[in-house]
Design an enzyme around this catalytic site. Structure first.
Site, PDB file in Angstrom:
ATOM      1  CE  LYS A  13      -2.257  -0.600   3.885  1.00 54.39           C
ATOM      2  NZ  LYS A  13      -1.763  -1.877   4.368  1.00 54.39           N
ATOM      3  NE  ARG A  88      -4.852  -0.827   9.518  1.00 53.28           N
ATOM      4  CZ  ARG A  88      -3.675  -0.279   9.341  1.00 53.28           C
ATOM      5  NH1 ARG A  88      -3.570   0.912   8.784  1.00 53.28           N
ATOM      6  NH2 ARG A  88      -2.569  -0.907   9.697  1.00 53.28           N
ATOM      7  NE  ARG A 127       7.042  -3.246   6.162  1.00 52.94           N
ATOM      8  CZ  ARG A 127       5.745  -2.952   6.100  1.00 52.94           C
ATOM      9  NH1 ARG A 127       5.213  -2.527   4.980  1.00 52.94           N
ATOM     10  NH2 ARG A 127       4.990  -3.087   7.162  1.00 52.94           N
ATOM     11  NE  ARG A 157       6.279  -0.731  10.432  1.00 50.24           N
ATOM     12  CZ  ARG A 157       5.231  -0.523   9.636  1.00 50.24           C
ATOM     13  NH1 ARG A 157       5.374   0.052   8.472  1.00 50.24           N
ATOM     14  NH2 ARG A 157       4.031  -0.894  10.012  1.00 50.24           N
ATOM     15  NE  ARG A 168       1.448  -4.563  11.368  1.00 55.64           N
ATOM     16  CZ  ARG A 168       2.400  -4.323  10.466  1.00 55.64           C
ATOM     17  NH1 ARG A 168       3.559  -4.934  10.532  1.00 55.64           N
ATOM     18  NH2 ARG A 168       2.180  -3.461   9.508  1.00 55.64           N
TER      19      ARG A 168
HETATM   20  P1  AMP Z   1       0.443   0.759   8.890  1.00 53.77           P
HETATM   21  O1  AMP Z   1       1.726   1.453   8.640  1.00 53.77           O
HETATM   22  O2  AMP Z   1      -0.707   1.308   8.072  1.00 53.77           O
HETATM   23  O3  AMP Z   1       0.565  -0.744   8.771  1.00 53.77           O
HETATM   24  O4  AMP Z   1       0.027   1.077  10.417  1.00 53.77           O
HETATM   25  C1  AMP Z   1       0.854   0.702  11.490  1.00 53.77           C
HETATM   26  C2  AMP Z   1       0.056   0.686  12.771  1.00 53.77           C
HETATM   27  O5  AMP Z   1      -0.485   1.982  13.024  1.00 53.77           O
HETATM   28  C3  AMP Z   1      -1.133  -0.258  12.792  1.00 53.77           C
HETATM   29  O6  AMP Z   1      -0.769  -1.589  13.103  1.00 53.77           O
HETATM   30  C4  AMP Z   1      -1.978   0.385  13.900  1.00 53.77           C
HETATM   31  O7  AMP Z   1      -1.438   0.126  15.177  1.00 53.77           O
HETATM   32  C5  AMP Z   1      -1.780   1.867  13.639  1.00 53.77           C
HETATM   33  N1  AMP Z   1      -2.783   2.428  12.710  1.00 53.77           N
HETATM   34  C6  AMP Z   1      -2.561   2.964  11.478  1.00 53.77           C
HETATM   35  N2  AMP Z   1      -3.687   3.401  10.922  1.00 53.77           N
HETATM   36  C7  AMP Z   1      -4.679   3.133  11.809  1.00 53.77           C
HETATM   37  C8  AMP Z   1      -6.095   3.336  11.804  1.00 53.77           C
HETATM   38  N3  AMP Z   1      -6.744   3.907  10.773  1.00 53.77           N
HETATM   39  N4  AMP Z   1      -6.792   2.936  12.905  1.00 53.77           N
HETATM   40  C9  AMP Z   1      -6.178   2.381  13.974  1.00 53.77           C
HETATM   41  N5  AMP Z   1      -4.846   2.134  14.020  1.00 53.77           N
HETATM   42  C10 AMP Z   1      -4.097   2.519  12.958  1.00 53.77           C
END
Ligand code: AMP
Length: 209
Positions: A13, A88, A127, A157, A168
């Site tokens: 993404k 989300r 990654r 990360r 996740r």
């Molecule tokens: P990502 O980089 O999009 O995979 O996001 C990393 C982490 O940020 C996720 O595992 C959540 O802990 C948090 N996060 C990101 N976007 C959201 C969202 N819209 N709602 C809740 N948690 C979020």
């Protein structure tokens, strides 16, 4: 152009969003990037979000709406946007739909990048993220742990550790994947095969927009 990017963690993404937002000259808003930056800066907001992010849990919706509401009202959002990582879950999507209706605008498309779980786990294990400039890259033996962009140190990360990745993916299946049907019913979904090179996937997206 108002777009949302959906897909499991590791589906690509973020990388695709960066390319698409550049092509359409629209802001790319990644809620994950914003949260990581707040955590790094140890702001009050980052302190509240840290435990959730590091354990692969969704942060409470209220924290996310603090970011999104400000953004949607801002001048930057007027020329369109590409949201990556938001919404989300169904509660976020419903509230977001209401917010757009009140603003008198609608989403153009929701891009759903599809990649199988085996491939996702393989990708996430490779990654890396730069500790200094936050650039994401795929581990390469020749490059080692040096960032190709700024020369900083590449690290895994915290939420890309295998046990957190599995959690996740579960969170994605239970909470985020239902959004595909939510947006399909609204006629917004474009399904994109997320396998192959970055360029191949970008081309598929561009062709279907
Ligand atoms: P990502 O980089 O999009 O995979 O996001 C990393 C982490 O940020 C996720 O595992 C959540 O802990 C948090 N996060 C990101 N976007 C959201 C969202 N819209 N709602 C809740 N948690 C979020």
């Amino acid at each position: 152009m108002r777009l949302v990017m959906l897909g499991a963690p590791g589906a690509g993404k973020g990388s695709q969003a960066a390319k698409i937002s550049k092509k359409f000259d629209i802001p790319h808003v990644s809620t994950g990037d914003i949260l990581r930056s707040e955590i790094k800066k140890k702001t009050e907001y980052g302190i509240k979000a840290r435990e959730y992010v590091e354990n692969g849990k969704l942060v409470p919706d209220e924290l996310i709406f603090d970011i999104i509401e400000d953004f949607i009202k801002s001048d930057t959002a007027k020329k369109g946007f590409l949201l990556d990582g938001f919404p989300r879950n169904i509660a976020q999507a419903e509230r977001f739909t209401g917010m757009l209706e009140r603003a008198g605008v609608d989403l153009d498309k929701v891009i759903n990048i599809v990649v199988g779980n085996e491939e996702i786990i393989r990708r996430l294990a490779l990654r890396r993220i730069c500790k200094d400039c936050q650039q994401v890259s795929i581990f390469d033996e020749a490059q080692g742990d040096i960032c190709g962009k700024c020369g900083g140190t590449l690290i895994i990360r915290r939420d890309d550790q295998e046990d957190v990745i599995r959690h996740r993916l579960e969170v994605y299946d239970k909470q985020t994947h239902p959004l595909v049907e939510y947006y399909r019913e609204k006629g917004k979904i474009i399904d994109i095969d997320g396998t192959g090179t970055l360029e191949e996937v970008t081309e598929r997206i561009m062709e279907s927009l």
